[in-house]
Enzyme design. Structure first.
Site, PDB file in Angstrom:
ATOM      1  N   HIS A 165      38.878 -25.322  18.774  1.00 20.43           N
ATOM      2  CA  HIS A 165      38.541 -24.712  20.125  1.00 20.43           C
ATOM      3  C   HIS A 165      38.157 -23.541  19.844  1.00 20.43           C
ATOM      4  CE1 HIS A 165      38.622 -28.424  22.066  1.00 20.43           C
ATOM      5  NE2 HIS A 165      40.288 -28.535  21.877  1.00 20.43           N
ATOM      6  N   SER A 286      23.530   1.347  11.802  1.00 20.98           N
ATOM      7  CA  SER A 286      23.191   1.492  13.024  1.00 20.98           C
ATOM      8  C   SER A 286      22.516   2.353  12.353  1.00 20.98           C
ATOM      9  CB  SER A 286      24.565   1.575  13.904  1.00 20.98           C
ATOM     10  OG  SER A 286      24.079   2.001  14.624  1.00 20.98           O
ATOM     11  N   LYS A 292      29.579   1.852  12.587  1.00 21.32           N
ATOM     12  CA  LYS A 292      28.735   1.013  12.499  1.00 21.32           C
ATOM     13  C   LYS A 292      28.900   0.079  10.790  1.00 21.32           C
ATOM     14  CE  LYS A 292      28.815  -2.387  14.950  1.00 21.32           C
ATOM     15  NZ  LYS A 292      27.823  -2.037  16.208  1.00 21.32           N
ATOM     16  N   GLU A 299      23.971 -13.394  10.586  1.00 19.88           N
ATOM     17  CA  GLU A 299      23.480 -13.103  11.865  1.00 19.88           C
ATOM     18  C   GLU A 299      21.620 -13.535  10.766  1.00 19.88           C
ATOM     19  OE1 GLU A 299      24.269  -9.705  14.720  1.00 19.88           O
ATOM     20  OE2 GLU A 299      23.898  -8.931  12.916  1.00 19.88           O
ATOM     21  N   TYR A 326      -6.267 -41.241   9.205  1.00 17.46           N
ATOM     22  CA  TYR A 326      -5.620 -39.935   9.317  1.00 17.46           C
ATOM     23  C   TYR A 326      -6.592 -39.008  10.884  1.00 17.46           C
ATOM     24  CZ  TYR A 326      -6.449 -35.228   8.228  1.00 17.46           C
ATOM     25  OH  TYR A 326      -6.231 -33.943   7.511  1.00 17.46           O
TER      26      TYR A 326
END
Ligand code: ARG
Length: 470
Positions: A165, A286, A292, A299, A326
């Site tokens: 969790h 950044s 940054k 990501e 087809y």
């Protein structure tokens, strides 16, 4: 005398029955040359084998077969040198190659397509392509598994919190966590082996849908093209795209695994976790905030997972309403599968490199494993060894945790006297089992996080990978 019509001038091999040339918009809309050009090699190799088959079936003469094969070989060379451009007006790669052959060797080239349809042709090409790509992806997965094994070996002493969790649960070895991904990739390889096997059935000889008009030896043809077997039903053969779906599904599951890993990398690289530092080579900055360092690679891997799922959903939807046999809708399979292959290959490459360059913050991981009562279960198990029923033990330790929370201390620092206030079953050795280290040591079962078990798992995995012939 047949009427002279525009269709006489059409480039299309099928223009015989048409009176008008195809509209430009329709031509552009239906043409697939800009992507199915990727199948040129499979197409030519297939055609060479097919010419030999036609010769054996006495459809063409030895001389004709020789000219066709030489012509095809020359086209292959030209294409490999990047010299040949496909004409979109010729619809697809198959028609382009046939038309090149005819202009190269003359009318004899027109004999190649005897008995064959693009319907069995395109499926054969695609199966050859996916068989190859499945083995390529398996190789890339193995490479990533090696990276994981190296990392697991290098960090065998590092303890971190294991989560459920996303709450600190029990201490584990970082290596154990990494090896979990090794196992996922192991299953991924099995899925690609199975996707490769699904593609390993030769449809050629199914014609447009009803079968081949000539007595061709399909078994021999399959052998020559490296297929293990031939399709059993011509209608199924030309309308089946299960093998493409299987392949994309295997890619989707692989991406799901890498996306979960990416999510952890994103989390671990935050100040909140501070478990890892990404190499500068695999992070971005950044444009406005000078401090940054962003985990963009992870990501984008996570992001691209959606794209691969999308292709799976797309193709399933394309297929769901198609009557036998087809249908041109099926042409949509190629852009999807090519994009999936490109995505997965790049992801495996760059993700593996990024992983290898991660700096793990062992100290911070260890510190985190000490905070949050992660050894509470060990304490309950201690009582179980002293014959306290587990449910009772659970309750007692729950009370101890509440006490620790109130007095702002960790389990590890409880004295025997304090423990005894909760149960007289505690004796001097109870205080020794409360460190993260003794907790991981105690998980000494196959598949557990005890260091000797994890070392065994790594050793076993390394040996398995070495001998894995997949
Ligand atoms: N390019 C088509 C495809 O990729 C194959 C051509 C089949 N065309 C046809 N008219 N039967 O599916």
């Amino acid at each position: 005398m047949p009427k002279k019509s525009k269709s006489r001038k059409s480039k299309k091999a099928w223009s015989g029955r048409f009176q008008k040339a195809m509209a430009k918009s329709a031509e552009e809309f239906t043409s697939s040359t800009h992507y199915d050009v990727r199948l040129y090699k499979q197409d030519i190799v297939q055609s060479i084998a097919y010419a030999q088959t036609l010769l054996k079936a006495h459809v063409i003469s030895a001389k004709e077969a020789k000219r066709i094969i030489k012509g095809l070989e020359a086209i292959l060379k030209g294409m490999e040198r990047g010299k040949v451009k496909l004409d979109p007006a010729l619809e697809d790669v198959h028609m382009n190659i046939e038309s090149m052959l005819i202009s190269k060797i003359g009318d004899v080239g027109k004999k190649l397509h005897s008995g064959r349809s693009r319907n069995d042709q395109v499926s054969t090409d695609l199966r050859m392509y996916l068989k190859f790509e499945a083995t390529e992806i398996i190789m890339l997965i193995k490479k990533m598994q090696t990276v994981l094994l190296d990392l697991a070996e290098q960090h065998i002493k590092v303890i971190m919190p294991g989560y459920t969790h996303l709450q600190r649960a029990q201490p584990v070895l970082l290596s154990h966590h990494l090896m979990a991904y090794f196992e996922m990739l192991e299953r991924d390889k099995a899925r690609f082996i199975s996707a490769g096997a699904a593609a390993d059935v030769m449809p050629l000889g199914s014609g447009a849908l009803a079968g081949n008009d000539f007595k061709i030896d399909r078994e021999l043809l399959a052998k020559e093209l490296g297929f293990s077997c031939i399709s059993a039903n011509s209608m199924d053969a030309v309308s089946d795209r299960d093998f493409v779906i299987d392949f994309i599904a295997a890619c989707a599951v692989l991406m799901m695994h890498l996306s979960r890993f990416s999510e952890e990398i994103v989390l671990w690289s935050t100040w909140e976790f501070d478990f890892i530092e990404l190499s500068d080579k695999f992070a971005t900055g950044s444009s406005i905030m000078p401090q940054k360092k962003n985990p963009d690679i992870a990501e984008i891997v996570r992001g691209k997972t959606g794209r691969v799922y999308g292709h799976l959903q797309g193709l399933l939807t394309t297929m769901k309403g198609l009557p036998l046999a087809y249908n041109r809708d099926m042409q949509e399979d190629k852009e999807a599968v090519f994009d999936v292959v490109d995505t997965v290959r790049t992801v495996l490459d760059v993700f593996g490199e990024m992983l290898a360059s991660i700096n793990f913050n062992a100290e911070q991981m260890g510190r985190s494993a000490k905070k949050g009562y992660l050894t509470a279960t060990d304490l309950a198990s201690y009582l179980v060894r002293r014959n306290v029923p587990f449910r009772e033990a659970h309750k007692i330790v729950g009370e101890i945790v509440a006490y620790c929370e109130e007095s702002n201390m960790e389990l590890e620092y409880l004295s025997l006297k304090q423990l005894k206030q909760f149960s007289d079953k505690f004796s001097y050795d109870a205080t020794r089992i409360l460190s993260a280290q003794s907790s991981v040591n105690s998980k000494d079962v196959p598949g557990g996080t005890a260091p000797n078990r994890v070392k065994d798992a790594i050793k076993h995995a390394r040996k398995h990978l070495l001998h894995d012939k997949a």
